[in-house]
Design an enzyme around this catalytic site. Structure first.
Site, PDB file in Angstrom:
ATOM      1  N   SER A 133      -1.327  14.735 -27.582  1.00  0.00           N
ATOM      2  CA  SER A 133      -1.372  13.785 -26.465  1.00  0.00           C
ATOM      3  C   SER A 133      -2.692  13.845 -25.699  1.00  0.00           C
ATOM      4  O   SER A 133      -3.055  12.896 -25.007  1.00  0.00           O
ATOM      5  CB  SER A 133      -0.205  14.015 -25.506  1.00  0.00           C
ATOM      6  OG  SER A 133      -0.333  15.249 -24.829  1.00  0.00           O
ATOM      7  N   LYS A 170      -1.540  17.374 -19.213  1.00  0.00           N
ATOM      8  CA  LYS A 170      -1.932  15.983 -18.987  1.00  0.00           C
ATOM      9  C   LYS A 170      -3.048  15.936 -17.938  1.00  0.00           C
ATOM     10  O   LYS A 170      -3.335  16.926 -17.273  1.00  0.00           O
ATOM     11  CB  LYS A 170      -0.746  15.151 -18.473  1.00  0.00           C
ATOM     12  CG  LYS A 170       0.394  14.980 -19.462  1.00  0.00           C
ATOM     13  CD  LYS A 170       0.040  14.070 -20.613  1.00  0.00           C
ATOM     14  CE  LYS A 170       1.234  13.795 -21.514  1.00  0.00           C
ATOM     15  NZ  LYS A 170       1.658  14.980 -22.280  1.00  0.00           N
TER      16      LYS A 170
END
Length: 215
Positions: A133, A170
């Site tokens: 990701s 993230k």
């Protein structure tokens, strides 16, 4: 004004873009792959030439030990110019069980002795990255992310957060009414977290990266 060859300018610009994007300078292998060099040794030659011209500084023994010099608007990078004399012993955290602290003993698979020059500030642990990701920020599956424990982070920083039963890496973006956890890969969706959500807890910020095989 320092004059660079066309190839040296390409290497310098690549380093700058990588730092602007992720905070991490590229490895020799990444430079070689991006610019089509035959091997990482070719990238090393250009890096040494840039160092001789005084536009970068190289930290011996660190695959990402590259620092931009003499640039007023140089991007903030997650590395230090000089190796310290002592080594850091950092626990490596693998899978994290739901509801238990990240640094619980059962999560620690081993310890690594690390050169402090690899990190922007002293980390508390290494977290093994799972998934892609954050690929476009240069963080790949299996990488070891150096994390400093924090309960607050600045907008745009790469963070480690607990989200329900999961731990995720993230980029943090503050939005009206909450925060958005940004994935650096278009194949993954961003995650919006409402302010005050009991499901969300900030665990720390990224202060460096180690890629197995380059350590």
């Amino acid at each position: 004004m320092i004059k660079l060859t066309a190839r040296q300018q390409q290497v310098f610009d690549l380093i700058r873009r990588a730092i602007e994007r992720s905070g991490f300078p590229p490895t020799r292998a990444e430079i070689a792959a991006e610019l089509g060099f035959s091997s990482p040794n070719a990238a090393e030659e250009h890096l040494r030439a840039l160092a001789r011209k005084g536009v970068i500084e190289l930290a011996a023994g660190a695959s990402r030990g590259i620092r931009l010099l003499g640039i007023d608007d140089a991007p903030h990078q997650l590395t230090l110019p000089h190796a310290a004399l002592m080594q850091l012993s950092l626990p490596l955290v693998g899978r994290v069980a739901a509801g238990s602290p990240i640094l619980a003993q059962e999560h620690i698979s081993q310890h690594y002795a690390c050169d402090p020059a690899l990190f922007s500030s002293k980390p508390d642990y290494l977290l093994k990255v799972r998934g892609l990701s954050m690929r476009d920020a240069g963080i790949l599956d299996g990488d070891l992310l150096a994390v400093q424990k924090r309960t607050e982070a600045k907008d745009g920083q790469i963070i480690v957060a607990r989200l329900g039963d999961d731990v995720t890496v993230k980029r943090l973006k503050r939005r009206p009414g909450g925060v958005e956890l940004i994935a650096e890969n278009p194949d993954y969706e961003n995650i919006f977290v409402k302010a005050g959500s009991a499901e969300f807890a900030l665990e720390g910020i990224a202060v460096g990266l180690i890629r197995p095989g380059e350590f």
